[in-house]
Write an enzyme that holds these catalytic residues in place. Structure first.
Site, short mmCIF file in Angstrom:
data_model
loop_
_atom_site.label_atom_id
_atom_site.label_comp_id
_atom_site.label_asym_id
_atom_site.label_seq_id
_atom_site.Cartn_x
_atom_site.Cartn_y
_atom_site.Cartn_z
N ASP A 92 0.86 -1.17 0.00
CA ASP A 92 0.00 0.00 0.00
C ASP A 92 0.91 1.23 0.00
OD1 ASP A 92 -2.95 1.02 1.94
OD2 ASP A 92 -2.19 1.60 -0.01
N SER A 93 0.33 2.38 -0.36
CA SER A 93 1.16 3.56 -0.65
C SER A 93 1.48 4.38 0.59
CB SER A 93 0.42 4.45 -1.65
OG SER A 93 -0.93 4.61 -1.23
N GLY A 94 0.85 4.07 1.73
CA GLY A 94 1.23 4.72 2.98
C GLY A 94 0.30 5.82 3.43
N GLY A 95 -0.45 6.44 2.53
CA GLY A 95 -1.31 7.57 2.90
C GLY A 95 -2.35 7.18 3.93
N PHE A 96 -2.98 6.05 3.71
CA PHE A 96 -4.04 5.61 4.62
C PHE A 96 -3.49 5.39 6.02
CE2 PHE A 96 -8.16 3.86 5.52
CZ PHE A 96 -7.95 2.90 6.49
N ASP A 146 -2.61 8.06 -2.32
CA ASP A 146 -3.95 8.65 -2.32
C ASP A 146 -4.31 9.16 -0.93
OD1 ASP A 146 -4.09 6.16 -1.07
OD2 ASP A 146 -6.20 5.90 -1.61
N GLN A 189 -11.74 6.83 -5.56
CA GLN A 189 -12.29 7.43 -4.36
C GLN A 189 -13.67 7.99 -4.69
OE1 GLN A 189 -11.13 7.14 -1.36
NE2 GLN A 189 -9.02 6.46 -1.73
N GLY A 216 -11.53 4.07 -0.11
CA GLY A 216 -12.49 4.91 0.58
C GLY A 216 -13.64 4.17 1.23
N ASP A 266 -7.84 -7.36 0.97
CA ASP A 266 -6.87 -7.54 2.06
C ASP A 266 -7.52 -7.12 3.36
OD1 ASP A 266 -6.45 -4.46 1.61
OD2 ASP A 266 -5.42 -4.97 3.48
N CYS A 304 -11.52 -28.48 8.61
CA CYS A 304 -10.36 -27.62 8.32
C CYS A 304 -9.07 -28.45 8.38
CB CYS A 304 -10.29 -26.49 9.34
SG CYS A 304 -8.88 -25.39 9.12
N CYS A 306 -5.99 -27.22 8.83
CA CYS A 306 -4.86 -26.49 9.45
C CYS A 306 -4.35 -27.27 10.67
CB CYS A 306 -5.31 -25.08 9.85
SG CYS A 306 -6.00 -24.95 11.50
N CYS A 309 -6.63 -27.46 13.81
CA CYS A 309 -7.82 -28.34 13.72
C CYS A 309 -7.43 -29.79 13.55
CB CYS A 309 -8.68 -27.90 12.53
SG CYS A 309 -9.34 -26.25 12.76
N HIS A 335 -5.12 -20.91 11.70
CA HIS A 335 -6.48 -21.37 11.40
C HIS A 335 -7.28 -20.30 10.65
CE1 HIS A 335 -10.49 -22.91 11.53
NE2 HIS A 335 -10.86 -21.72 11.98
#
Ligand SMILES: CNc1nc2c(CCNCC3CCCC3)c3nc(N)[nH]c(=O)c3cc2[nH]1
Ligand SMILES: [Zn+2]
Length: 372
Positions: A92-96, A146, A189, A216, A266, A304, A306, A309, A335
């Site tokens: 990610d670009s870091g702004g958020f 952004d 946005q 957004g 994500d 599951c 994993c 489990c 899990h």
């Protein structure tokens, strides 16, 4: 192949399944991307993350520029080598993150001045600096710099913020340069206003990107408002390019987003909630801290595969969580990440088979209310 490309394999209604090919490996869509903020998916070895079925994970410009710095990671061979993850990485670009984590922030057309939440040191993020950092990290999919407006915001504020983000998108594109095999994604946005979302999509199409994110959202608007935007926003983006919904979400958010044409997502939820004892299963959420699990010999979820489990009882998971043993975070995170990847695989199979509607129906029927 040294190219970045996206192939749609099948659609079922608005749901799509396909493959993103990158020089570091293929990404099956719809894809869930675990978050590895500080060059690690917390409590997981990279080989364990790969074992859950993840084809790609997220890194973060904001955290890594502060510590250990992008220049140091570059000198050590880049983020893939540094964290021993040879598959694709999206950063990610870091702004958020600046807006949600940093102190003393000063916004301007140029970018964002802020002080580190770690040591108070002064930093500046601009579209150009964000592109430089993501290039130093060596990330395969780079996000435009952004601004994600904080709620509540008036339509005028959302419009002004979106238009600045579109100017920053152009600067990001110009600074990204020509990097074969790497992709730059634009971020739409416009809040929950259809006209602003359309204006943003048009501007991004004009500039041209290898993929497009719906930004957004997942900022407190609630699922109904988010789905309301997703009922039209993905369709505004080029249908032959990947569509990435940022920061989403709970399992039912994910199923609803895929049903509306989203290809990538994500979220910190599976890893973060794993550490707090919130476990996702086909029948709903299990809070392993609850005393009723103390003597339960059953596995968490017999369907599951994993380690938690396959090899342990609920009683054991309850015990190590209560005792705050390190193995607790490891098993519970594994899990939850496995559950998310199995959910994505289930949707990819259903879309390919044309049975996505049945998948959605079963998904909602199986989820009892509350703990199980
Ligand atoms: C949780 N909700 C949400 N997240 C958003 C995020 C962050 C996505 N996740 C990044 C990882 C988390 C830590 C390291 C990287 C957003 N990011 C950007 N650039 N723009 C958004 O509008 C944007 C919007 C978002 N909404
Ligand atoms: Zn499991």
């Amino acid at each position: 192949m040294s190219k970045f490309s996206f192939e749609l394999a099948a659609t079922d209604g608005k749901a799509r399944t396909g493959l993103i090919s990158t020089p570091r490996g293929d990404i099956r869509t719809p894809a869930f991307m675990p978050v590895g903020t500080a060059a690690t998916v917390k409590a997981m070895l990279p080989e364990s993350v790969a074992a859950t079925g993840a084809d790609i994970l997220l890194g973060n410009t904001y955290h890594l520029m502060l510590r250990p710095t992008a220049e140091r990671i570059d000198r050590l061979g880049g983020l893939h080598k540094f964290m021993n993850w040879q598959k694709p990485i999206l950063t990610d670009s870091g702004g958020f993150q600046v807006m949600s984590l940093a102190g003393l922030r000063k916004m301007s057309e140029e970018g964002v001045k802020f002080s580190s939440h770690i040591d108070g040191s002064k930093h500046m993020l601009t579209p150009e600096r964000s592109m430089e950092i993501q290039k130093l990290l060596g990330s395969d999919i780079v996000m435009c710099f952004d601004e994600c407006p904080a709620l509540p915001a008036s339509e005028e504020e959302v419009a002004a913020s979106m238009r600045m983000s579109m100017r920053w998108a152009q600067r990001s594109r110009d600074a990204f340069g020509d990097r074969p095999g790497h992709a730059l994604f634009g971020i739409q946005q416009g809040g929950v206003t259809q006209e602003l979302r359309a204006e943003s999509a048009e501007k991004l199409r004009e500039i041209g990107f290898e993929g497009y994110a719906v930004g957004g959202l997942a900022v407190g608007e609630g699922q109904e408002a988010m789905f309301g935007v997703l009922d039209y926003a993905p369709d505004m983006l080029p249908e032959d390019k990947p569509r990435y919904l940022m920061g989403v979400g709970k399992p039912d958010d994910i199923v609803g987003a895929v049903a509306r044409g989203i290809d990538m997502m994500d979220c910190v939820l599976p890893s973060r909630s794993g550490r707090t004892g919130q476990l996702f299963t086909r029948k709903g959420v299990v809070n392993i801290k609850n005393a009723r699990h103390a003597d339960d010999p059953r596995p968490l979820d017999e369907a599951c595969s994993c380690p938690a489990c396959r090899n342990y009882s609920r009683a054991y998971l309850h015990h190590v969580f209560r005792a705050q043993e390190m193995i607790s975070g490891m098993l519970l995170t594994w899990h939850n990440l496995q559950y998310y990847q199995d959910l994505m695989q289930g949707m990819r199979d259903a879309i390919a088979a044309g049975t996505f509607a049945e998948f959605q129906k079963t998904f909602h029927e199986e989820r009892a209310n509350g703990d199980i």
